[in-house]
Design an enzyme around this catalytic site. Structure first.
Site: not given
Ligand code: PMP
Length: 406
Positions: A123, A200, A203, A226, A364
């Protein structure tokens, strides 16, 4: 199945509404999950009874709010099996946790010619902060590839390691492919070369039982929203030895021990990384979310979601011209696909009109989408409150899109 799906759904009032005169089917759980009443009530109870700034008052409300805040930290520690509450830092989300690690680690440990390894499936939140700090320090960002089925090319990742590699940043679960990376093996390999690993887990935590002690990761980052908690709250787990060494990310109140005109000394962990008034309501909601997940059981959640995933793959694969992105053996409960050459926005818009929320676009993760040479995908991501019947309706909707465009 050890939980009652109808009872679970009753905990999420948002799910029982109709949109476009159809029952809402919510398959955008990888973007954010819905919140159970237990989380909503924890936030409103906090404001109805306990609201106060924490850590600095001697009066009743301040002490009560502080105790609840620190109790929540203990519950999060237990949830991810971190060795100490000192290693659990509240942030505003996975993005802030990852930015904190990149900025503070980079400031202290990166210099010209050093290397950072990440992967093509990240991401942007675990990619751009590293790109920025590498740019500032004259370091090089190396990017590991994936295999055609969306699994990480582990051999390629290992081949990128040199004696200049300072850190590896990779995702636990891909938000586009669903791939669950073998992070425990990768961490052990990296540690064999003396390299720390930041994971990270945005997910990861909502689908898999995460044990940071067993994984032995140096940092693990995730968001409350999430995992059925509120937005604007997240966690950075970091090993004490690293957190002690890293410089603060932000400064101001709370993170200081002593301030004079000449100099400042920093507060102990975890407060050194929690400058300013924290998101106390968010922490109250996150605590309720952790309790909710614990009550359902992460193993039960994983088993149920896996059933949903298998059913979705089986039903959707039966539709001609479907193109799937991410068919790894170990996968979290999401499907990313294109219907022939139909643009994902067109497909998503029509599916929405049938009452089904799916996400479309690059999610993203532009480097990954560019790697496939596609405009994006349609992503349906499942949670434990979704049902087999809802997936059947998605299959019908996809078939309908195909018919409309043929
Ligand atoms: N890493 C991953 C794999 C994600 O899916 C996301 C959110 N889509 C993020 C980081 C960022 O999370 P946040 O927007 O809650 O900071």
């Amino acid at each position: 199945m050890s939980f009652d799906i109808q009872q679970v759904r009753a905990d999420f009032p948002i799910l029982s509404q109709a949109i476009y005169k159809r029952p809402l089917i919510y398959f955008d759980n990888a973007a954010t999950t819905q919140k159970p009443l237990q989380v909503i009530n924890a936030i409103s109870d906090y404001y109805l009874h306990d609201n106060c700034n924490i850590h600095r008052g001697v009066h009743y409300l301040s002490v009560k709010a502080t105790e609840a805040f620190e109790e929540a930290r203990k519950e999060v520690r237990e949830f991810i099996n971190a060795p100490s509450t000192h290693e659990v830092i509240f942030t505003k989300g996975a993005s802030e946790s990852l930015n904190l690690v990149a900025a503070s680690f980079g400031k202290k440990f990166l210099k010209e010619g050093d290397e950072v390894i990440t992967t093509i499936m990240e991401h942007h939140s675990n990619f751009v902060p590293w790109q920025i700090i590498c740019g500032e320090k004259g370091a090089v960002l190396r990017v590991a590839n994936i295999l055609p089925n969306g699994e990480l090319d582990q051999e390629h990742l290992y081949s990128l390691i040199t004696d200049r590699t300072k850190i590896i940043a990779l995702t636990h679960v891909s938000n586009v492919l669903g791939t669950i990376n073998p992070i425990k093996d990768i961490i052990a390999f990296a540690h064999g070369k003396g390299i720390p690993v930041v994971v990270d887990g945005a997910q990861g935590v909502s689908h898999i039982k995460v044990d940071v002690t067993d994984l032995d990761c140096d940092f693990y980052c995730f968001s409350g929203h999430k995992m059925y908690g509120p937005m604007g709250i997240g966690v950075l787990y970091g090993k004490e030895k690293w957190l002690e060494e890293l410089p603060p990310y932000q400064s101001g109140g709370e993170m200081v021990k002593d301030v004079t005109i000449e100099k400042t000394t920093y507060n102990e962990l975890p407060f050194k990384f929690e400058a300013g008034t924290p998101n106390v309501e968010g922490v109250m909601g996150l605590r309720a979310a952790v309790q909710y997940l614990k009550n359902l059981g992460m193993e039960e959640i994983h088993a149920y979601e896996d059933k949903l995933l298998k059913h979705a793959v089986e039903r959707l694969s039966a539709i001609r011209d479907m193109r799937f992105f991410g068919t790894a053996l170990l996968k979290a409960s999401l499907v990313s696909f294109l219907i022939g050459d139909i643009h994902p926005f067109d497909a998503g818009t029509i599916i929405d009109k049938m009452g089904i929320a799916v996400r479309t676009g690059h999610h993203c993760a532009q480097p990954l989408i560019d790697h496939f040479g596609i405009p994006g995908t349609v992503r349906a991501s499942f949670a434990f409150y979704n049902t087999i019947e809802e997936i059947d309706k998605l299959t019908d909707a996809v078939s309908r899109v195909k018919t409309m465009f043929s």
